[in-house]
Design a protein around this motif. Structure first.
Motif, short mmCIF file in Angstrom:
data_model
loop_
_atom_site.label_atom_id
_atom_site.label_comp_id
_atom_site.label_asym_id
_atom_site.label_seq_id
_atom_site.Cartn_x
_atom_site.Cartn_y
_atom_site.Cartn_z
N HIS A 22 0.86 -1.19 0.00
CA HIS A 22 0.00 0.00 0.00
C HIS A 22 0.90 1.25 0.00
CE1 HIS A 22 -2.38 -3.24 1.83
NE2 HIS A 22 -3.36 -2.70 1.13
N PRO A 23 1.42 1.61 -1.15
CA PRO A 23 2.42 2.69 -1.22
C PRO A 23 1.91 4.07 -0.82
CG PRO A 23 2.00 1.76 -3.39
CD PRO A 23 1.21 0.98 -2.42
N ASN A 24 0.60 4.27 -0.75
CA ASN A 24 0.11 5.58 -0.32
C ASN A 24 0.55 5.91 1.10
OD1 ASN A 24 -1.61 3.50 0.58
ND2 ASN A 24 -3.29 4.94 0.89
N TRP A 25 0.91 4.88 1.88
CA TRP A 25 1.36 5.12 3.25
C TRP A 25 2.73 5.80 3.30
CZ3 TRP A 25 -1.03 5.53 7.62
CH2 TRP A 25 -2.29 4.97 7.74
N TYR A 26 3.54 5.64 2.27
CA TYR A 26 4.82 6.36 2.23
C TYR A 26 4.56 7.86 2.29
CZ TYR A 26 7.49 2.20 0.88
OH TYR A 26 8.10 0.98 0.85
N ARG A 27 3.63 8.31 1.50
CA ARG A 27 3.31 9.73 1.45
C ARG A 27 2.69 10.20 2.77
NH1 ARG A 27 -1.09 10.60 -2.28
NH2 ARG A 27 -0.06 8.82 -3.21
N LYS A 28 1.76 9.41 3.30
CA LYS A 28 1.10 9.79 4.55
C LYS A 28 2.11 9.92 5.69
CE LYS A 28 -3.39 7.68 3.66
NZ LYS A 28 -4.35 6.67 4.12
N SER A 30 5.36 10.37 5.46
CA SER A 30 6.32 11.44 5.20
C SER A 30 5.74 12.79 5.63
CB SER A 30 6.68 11.50 3.72
OG SER A 30 7.38 10.35 3.36
N ARG A 31 4.45 12.95 5.41
CA ARG A 31 3.81 14.22 5.77
C ARG A 31 3.46 14.31 7.25
NH1 ARG A 31 -0.23 14.52 0.57
NH2 ARG A 31 1.42 14.90 -0.97
#
Length: 82
Positions: A22-28, A30-31
Motif C-alpha cells: 500500500h504505497p500511499n502510506w509512504y506519502r502519509k 512522510s507528511r
C-alpha cells in the motif's frame, strides 16, 4: 521519510511489507509521522488480527470441528448397522 519512521519500519517487517503493498502510506507517513498508530490499526485489519476477525475465525474452526464430529458419528452408526 523521517529516520525514526524508517527505523521503526525496519524493526517491524510486517508493517514494512504492508507499506510496500500500500504505497500511499509512504506519502502519509512522510507528511505526518504521527499516523503510525493508524498504520498499525489498518495493518492489523488487513492481516486479520482485530478481535472480531479472530472471533469469526474461531467460529469457523469450531463449525468445521462440529461438522467433522457429525460425520464421524454418521460413519460409526452406518458401520454398526451393517
Amino acid at each position: 521519510m523521517r529516520l525514526e519512521v524508517q527505523q521503526y519500519l525496519n524493526e517491524q517487517p510486517e508493517l514494512r511489507a504492508f507499506i510496500r503493498q500500500h504505497p500511499n502510506w509512504y506519502r502519509k507517513l512522510s507528511r505526518d509521522p504521527s499516523q503510525m498508530t493508524l498504520l498499525e490499526k489498518e495493518a492489523n485489519q488487513f492481516y486479520g488480527r482485530t478481535f472480531p476477525q479472530r472471533v469469526e475465525k474461531m467460529q469457523q474452526s469450531l463449525g468445521l470441528i462440529m461438522m467433522m464430529m457429525e460425520m464421524l458419528k454418521v460413519g460409526q452408526t452406518t458401520v454398526a448397522q451393517t
